[in-house]
Design a protein around this motif. Sequence first.
Motif, PDB file in Angstrom:
ATOM      1  N   VAL A 128       3.421  -5.520  -3.482  1.00 41.34           N
ATOM      2  CA  VAL A 128       2.481  -5.599  -4.992  1.00 41.34           C
ATOM      3  C   VAL A 128       1.997  -4.011  -5.162  1.00 41.34           C
ATOM      4  O   VAL A 128       1.407  -3.462  -6.512  1.00 41.34           O
ATOM      5  N   LYS A 129       1.735  -3.663  -4.427  1.00 42.41           N
ATOM      6  CA  LYS A 129       0.659  -2.008  -3.524  1.00 42.41           C
ATOM      7  C   LYS A 129       1.608  -0.881  -4.387  1.00 42.41           C
ATOM      8  O   LYS A 129       1.172  -0.505  -5.333  1.00 42.41           O
ATOM      9  N   ARG A 130       3.191  -1.698  -4.447  1.00 39.32           N
ATOM     10  CA  ARG A 130       4.528   0.212  -5.005  1.00 39.32           C
ATOM     11  C   ARG A 130       4.115  -0.279  -6.099  1.00 39.32           C
ATOM     12  O   ARG A 130       4.514   0.114  -7.152  1.00 39.32           O
ATOM     13  N   GLU A 131       3.946  -1.581  -7.439  1.00 43.25           N
ATOM     14  CA  GLU A 131       4.587  -2.339  -7.935  1.00 43.25           C
ATOM     15  C   GLU A 131       2.960  -1.540  -9.283  1.00 43.25           C
ATOM     16  O   GLU A 131       3.700  -1.299 -10.082  1.00 43.25           O
ATOM     17  N   HIS A 132       2.281  -1.827  -8.682  1.00 43.01           N
ATOM     18  CA  HIS A 132       0.823  -1.809  -9.596  1.00 43.01           C
ATOM     19  C   HIS A 132      -0.187  -0.806  -8.664  1.00 43.01           C
ATOM     20  O   HIS A 132      -0.937  -0.992  -7.170  1.00 43.01           O
ATOM     21  N   GLU A 133      -0.015   0.631  -8.404  1.00 45.48           N
ATOM     22  CA  GLU A 133      -1.015   1.372  -7.415  1.00 45.48           C
ATOM     23  C   GLU A 133      -2.738   1.296  -7.932  1.00 45.48           C
ATOM     24  O   GLU A 133      -3.044   0.569  -6.502  1.00 45.48           O
ATOM     25  N   ASN A 134      -3.216   0.447  -8.567  1.00 44.52           N
ATOM     26  CA  ASN A 134      -4.336   0.377  -8.729  1.00 44.52           C
ATOM     27  C   ASN A 134      -5.284  -1.334  -8.195  1.00 44.52           C
ATOM     28  O   ASN A 134      -5.968  -1.401  -8.260  1.00 44.52           O
ATOM     29  N   VAL A 135      -4.271  -1.915  -8.077  1.00 40.96           N
ATOM     30  CA  VAL A 135      -4.734  -3.277  -7.627  1.00 40.96           C
ATOM     31  C   VAL A 135      -5.268  -2.647  -6.087  1.00 40.96           C
ATOM     32  O   VAL A 135      -4.609  -1.977  -5.049  1.00 40.96           O
ATOM     33  N   PHE A 136      -6.273  -3.762  -5.748  1.00 39.25           N
ATOM     34  CA  PHE A 136      -7.256  -3.628  -4.455  1.00 39.25           C
ATOM     35  C   PHE A 136      -6.546  -4.192  -3.778  1.00 39.25           C
ATOM     36  O   PHE A 136      -6.691  -6.255  -3.885  1.00 39.25           O
ATOM     37  N   ILE A 137      -6.421  -4.254  -2.188  1.00 36.43           N
ATOM     38  CA  ILE A 137      -5.599  -5.300  -1.315  1.00 36.43           C
ATOM     39  C   ILE A 137      -7.027  -6.125  -0.859  1.00 36.43           C
ATOM     40  O   ILE A 137      -7.000  -4.795   0.704  1.00 36.43           O
ATOM     41  N   ALA A 194       1.774  -7.630   0.077  1.00 40.51           N
ATOM     42  CA  ALA A 194       0.477  -6.871  -0.336  1.00 40.51           C
ATOM     43  C   ALA A 194       0.761  -5.197  -0.743  1.00 40.51           C
ATOM     44  O   ALA A 194       0.933  -5.047  -1.443  1.00 40.51           O
ATOM     45  N   SER A 195       2.239  -4.847   0.853  1.00 41.45           N
ATOM     46  CA  SER A 195       2.986  -4.045  -0.131  1.00 41.45           C
ATOM     47  C   SER A 195       3.613  -3.599  -0.927  1.00 41.45           C
ATOM     48  O   SER A 195       3.671  -2.453  -1.759  1.00 41.45           O
TER      49      SER A 195
END
Length: 71
Positions: free
Chosen positions: A12-21, A9-10
């Motif tokens: 993906v969040k670093r690569e794509h800031e707009n993704v909601f986990i 999750a972290s």
Amino acid sequence: MMGPQRGVASFVKREHENVFILGCPCHLIHLAAEKGANQLPFSPVSLLIPIFYYLAKSSKRNMDCRKINSL
């Protein structure tokens, strides 16, 4: 998987800031049910085990219970 440093999750969040986990819905429901059960003044297991054995000892009671649940 959800670790704050090396979890997926972290990453993906670093690569794509707009993704909601969002965590696993089944796991979240399990945690909520566990906390709710801990607040009860009795153990749910102490209620469910006698019901199980009551139904398991009689096929007629078991079928009656299934009929009620199918309504």
